[in-house]
Design an enzyme around this catalytic site. Structure first.
Site, mmCIF file in Angstrom:
data_model
loop_
_atom_site.group_PDB
_atom_site.id
_atom_site.type_symbol
_atom_site.label_atom_id
_atom_site.label_comp_id
_atom_site.label_asym_id
_atom_site.label_seq_id
_atom_site.Cartn_x
_atom_site.Cartn_y
_atom_site.Cartn_z
ATOM 1 N N TYR A 150 0.842 -1.206 0.000
ATOM 2 C CA TYR A 150 0.000 0.000 0.000
ATOM 3 C C TYR A 150 0.875 1.253 0.000
ATOM 4 O O TYR A 150 0.716 2.134 -0.843
ATOM 5 C CB TYR A 150 -0.875 -0.050 1.245
ATOM 6 C CG TYR A 150 -1.868 1.077 1.412
ATOM 7 C CD1 TYR A 150 -2.985 1.176 0.587
ATOM 8 C CD2 TYR A 150 -1.720 2.020 2.435
ATOM 9 C CE1 TYR A 150 -3.929 2.194 0.772
ATOM 10 C CE2 TYR A 150 -2.647 3.028 2.629
ATOM 11 C CZ TYR A 150 -3.754 3.112 1.799
ATOM 12 O OH TYR A 150 -4.683 4.108 1.995
ATOM 13 N N ASP A 278 3.197 -1.498 12.286
ATOM 14 C CA ASP A 278 2.041 -0.697 12.704
ATOM 15 C C ASP A 278 2.575 0.607 13.303
ATOM 16 O O ASP A 278 3.275 0.584 14.319
ATOM 17 C CB ASP A 278 1.269 -1.505 13.764
ATOM 18 C CG ASP A 278 -0.014 -0.823 14.224
ATOM 19 O OD1 ASP A 278 -0.271 0.328 13.807
ATOM 20 O OD2 ASP A 278 -0.746 -1.441 15.001
HETATM 21 P P1 NAD Z 1 -12.860 1.594 0.445
HETATM 22 O O1 NAD Z 1 -12.244 0.256 0.389
HETATM 23 O O2 NAD Z 1 -14.185 1.743 1.128
HETATM 24 O O3 NAD Z 1 -13.001 2.242 -0.986
HETATM 25 C C1 NAD Z 1 -12.120 1.946 -2.047
HETATM 26 C C2 NAD Z 1 -12.941 1.684 -3.292
HETATM 27 O O4 NAD Z 1 -12.041 1.438 -4.387
HETATM 28 C C3 NAD Z 1 -13.829 0.451 -3.175
HETATM 29 O O5 NAD Z 1 -15.135 0.740 -3.604
HETATM 30 C C4 NAD Z 1 -13.156 -0.576 -4.092
HETATM 31 O O6 NAD Z 1 -14.057 -1.510 -4.610
HETATM 32 C C5 NAD Z 1 -12.544 0.342 -5.142
HETATM 33 N N1 NAD Z 1 -11.414 -0.268 -5.860
HETATM 34 C C6 NAD Z 1 -10.297 -0.840 -5.343
HETATM 35 N N2 NAD Z 1 -9.499 -1.298 -6.329
HETATM 36 C C7 NAD Z 1 -10.125 -0.990 -7.499
HETATM 37 C C8 NAD Z 1 -9.803 -1.206 -8.853
HETATM 38 N N3 NAD Z 1 -8.680 -1.826 -9.236
HETATM 39 N N4 NAD Z 1 -10.667 -0.755 -9.809
HETATM 40 C C9 NAD Z 1 -11.795 -0.113 -9.461
HETATM 41 N N5 NAD Z 1 -12.167 0.105 -8.183
HETATM 42 C C10 NAD Z 1 -11.326 -0.336 -7.214
HETATM 43 O O7 NAD Z 1 -11.774 2.548 1.169
HETATM 44 P P2 NAD Z 1 -11.857 4.067 1.622
HETATM 45 O O8 NAD Z 1 -11.533 4.123 3.074
HETATM 46 O O9 NAD Z 1 -13.097 4.702 1.140
HETATM 47 O O10 NAD Z 1 -10.618 4.679 0.837
HETATM 48 C C11 NAD Z 1 -10.776 5.429 -0.356
HETATM 49 C C12 NAD Z 1 -9.442 6.021 -0.757
HETATM 50 O O11 NAD Z 1 -8.958 6.891 0.259
HETATM 51 C C13 NAD Z 1 -8.353 4.984 -0.990
HETATM 52 O O12 NAD Z 1 -7.553 5.394 -2.087
HETATM 53 C C14 NAD Z 1 -7.522 5.042 0.276
HETATM 54 O O13 NAD Z 1 -6.179 4.690 0.039
HETATM 55 C C15 NAD Z 1 -7.654 6.516 0.648
HETATM 56 N N6 NAD Z 1 -7.461 6.715 2.084
HETATM 57 C C16 NAD Z 1 -8.416 6.363 2.980
HETATM 58 C C17 NAD Z 1 -8.195 6.549 4.333
HETATM 59 C C18 NAD Z 1 -9.239 6.218 5.368
HETATM 60 O O14 NAD Z 1 -8.959 6.383 6.563
HETATM 61 N N7 NAD Z 1 -10.439 5.805 5.042
HETATM 62 C C19 NAD Z 1 -6.982 7.064 4.787
HETATM 63 C C20 NAD Z 1 -6.006 7.370 3.831
HETATM 64 C C21 NAD Z 1 -6.251 7.212 2.488
HETATM 65 N N1 UDP Z 2 -6.278 -1.839 16.085
HETATM 66 C C1 UDP Z 2 -6.667 -2.391 17.286
HETATM 67 N N2 UDP Z 2 -7.720 -3.267 17.285
HETATM 68 C C2 UDP Z 2 -8.431 -3.573 16.181
HETATM 69 C C3 UDP Z 2 -8.039 -3.002 14.947
HETATM 70 C C4 UDP Z 2 -6.952 -2.132 14.936
HETATM 71 O O1 UDP Z 2 -6.073 -2.127 18.343
HETATM 72 O O2 UDP Z 2 -9.391 -4.369 16.278
HETATM 73 C C5 UDP Z 2 -5.148 -0.894 16.083
HETATM 74 C C6 UDP Z 2 -4.082 -1.144 15.010
HETATM 75 O O3 UDP Z 2 -3.115 -2.063 15.495
HETATM 76 C C7 UDP Z 2 -3.513 0.256 14.837
HETATM 77 C C8 UDP Z 2 -4.713 1.179 15.096
HETATM 78 O O4 UDP Z 2 -5.682 0.395 15.795
HETATM 79 O O5 UDP Z 2 -2.515 0.498 15.803
HETATM 80 C C9 UDP Z 2 -5.351 1.737 13.826
HETATM 81 O O6 UDP Z 2 -5.523 0.649 12.943
HETATM 82 P P1 UDP Z 2 -6.377 0.708 11.597
HETATM 83 O O7 UDP Z 2 -6.459 -0.688 11.090
HETATM 84 O O8 UDP Z 2 -7.665 1.419 11.830
HETATM 85 O O9 UDP Z 2 -5.544 1.596 10.554
HETATM 86 P P2 UDP Z 2 -4.102 2.278 10.504
HETATM 87 O O10 UDP Z 2 -4.265 3.582 11.191
HETATM 88 O O11 UDP Z 2 -3.091 1.408 11.203
HETATM 89 O O12 UDP Z 2 -3.828 2.420 9.058
#
Ligand code: NAD
Ligand code: UDP
Length: 316
Positions: A150, A278
């Site tokens: 990732y 982590d």
């Molecule tokens: P999510 O898994 O809910 O959404 C991701 C979407 O992308 C899904 O609908 C999945 O089906 C689609 N997808 C994945 N691979 C694909 C492909 N090859 N072709 C077409 N569609 C594809 O996750 P999210 O939390 O909504 O994350 C959305 C974006 O934000 C991601 O790029 C993620 O890296 C970024 N992001 C999210 C967070 C967070 O905390 N939620 C933090 C940092 C970055």
């Molecule tokens: N974590 C936890 N219990 C859970 C799931 C996650 O203690 O059931 C911890 C994980 O080890 C990390 C933090 O919570 O330290 C946040 O994890 P998450 O998977 O939400 O995403 P990250 O911030 O690590 O990308």
């Protein structure tokens, strides 16, 4: 504007679509549903200004008609190795969508003379040695660890986005998103808030991986979407952190969730479940977003958790 949202059937993507439609744009979602769900966009189906195409963006993307803006969110996003939807279980798909998918999204933007916003991540900072993280920090990332599929894909995605900007003159934006939560997260997503909410609503102890002293800073999805939209409207080409700077330990988060859900089952410390790599601490420095976008989060953790609990209660 006619806006293509890759990953629009995911958690953040579906909220973003709602906001874009509210702002009177036309939206086309391209998503292969690998971690997303049609349930997330079911309420938008049938609208004339909304279209869904099921497609893997790691393969060539064809969009009929004009495209003004590409918002590239497609990617698995949960680091939990125990969830079938976590990227450690989808390593090749994650690398491909971050690399090939981003290349294709940039290709669509270039072909249509559109701008592109990349959803990057705080994971580009790895297990950070600088705290809080500013955009100028280059990060501390293991190139072959469990999270590397990732982290390195997103670092490549940022690099190719900047290359398209510098070499082809494409108008691009890079959002470094920090932990975001809210309604529509998968119940079995594996990230900490969905896990804690499901466990607490079932009256089970919350599973803390390690001693729970590791920290995160959680942003409610409406705030994050507002930041993405403001970034899209800006002229900013350098990466911008978007997240809530309110940092708490995972232990404190567990106590807050148990308090809000009145779960008497307490917590369970699982020392052997803490995955290598982590990050120990994470907090965005959002000075740039405040200065350039006039953005900062408005919804505090308890408010955001209450809205999310309501949604999880309905779906469990
Ligand atoms: P999510 O898994 O809910 O959404 C991701 C979407 O992308 C899904 O609908 C999945 O089906 C689609 N997808 C994945 N691979 C694909 C492909 N090859 N072709 C077409 N569609 C594809 O996750 P999210 O939390 O909504 O994350 C959305 C974006 O934000 C991601 O790029 C993620 O890296 C970024 N992001 C999210 C967070 C967070 O905390 N939620 C933090 C940092 C970055
Ligand atoms: N974590 C936890 N219990 C859970 C799931 C996650 O203690 O059931 C911890 C994980 O080890 C990390 C933090 O919570 O330290 C946040 O994890 P998450 O998977 O939400 O995403 P990250 O911030 O690590 O990308």
């Amino acid at each position: 504007m006619r806006i293509l949202v890759t990953g629009g059937a995911g958690f953040i993507g579906s909220h973003l679509c709602g906001r874009l439609l509210h702002e009177k744009h036309d939206v086309i979602v391209v998503d292969n549903l690998i971690t997303g769900s049609l349930d997330n966009i079911a309420h938008l189906a049938g609208r004339e200004d909304f279209h869904f195409i099921k497609h893997d963006v790691s393969n060539f993307i064809y969009i009929p008609g004009k495209v003004d803006i590409v918002m590239h969110l497609a990617s698995p996003a949960s680091p939990n190795p125990n969830s079938p939807f976590g990227y450690p279980q989808l390593p090749i798909q994650t690398l491909k969508v971050g690399a090939l998918g981003t290349h294709n999204a940039l290709g669509v933007a270039r072909a249509h003379n559109a701008s592109l916003l990349l959803a990057s991540t705080s994971e580009v900072y790895g297990d950070p040695k600088e705290h809080p993280q500013q955009e100028s920090y280059w990060g501390h990332v293991d190139p072959v660890g469990l999270r590397s599929v990732y982290d390195e894909a997103k670092r490549f995605a940022e690099a190719i986005t900047m290359a398209y900007h510098r070499y082809h003159g494409l108008q691009t934006h890079i959002a470094r998103i920090f932990n975001t939560y809210g309604p529509r997260m998968r119940l079995d997503d594996g990230r900490v808030i969905p896990n804690f909410l499901c466990q607490s609503l079932r009256g089970e102890p919350l599973t803390i991986y390690g001693d729970g002293n590791q920290t995160r800073s959680f942003c409610y999805v409406d705030d994050l979407v507002d930041g993405l939209y403001k970034l899209l409207l800006s002229e900013e080409r350098e990466p911008v952190n978007l997240g809530n700077p309110n940092e708490i330990s995972i232990q404190q988060l567990a106590l807050t969730v148990n308090h809000l859900t009145q779960n008497p089952a307490g917590i369970q410390l699982l020392h052997d479940q803490r995955a290598p790599g982590d990050p120990q601490q994470r907090q965005p420095d959002i000075t740039r977003a405040k200065d350039i976008l006039g953005w900062e989060p408005q919804i505090d953790l308890e408010q955001g958790l209450m809205k999310t609990i309501e949604d999880f209660r309905r779906r469990l």
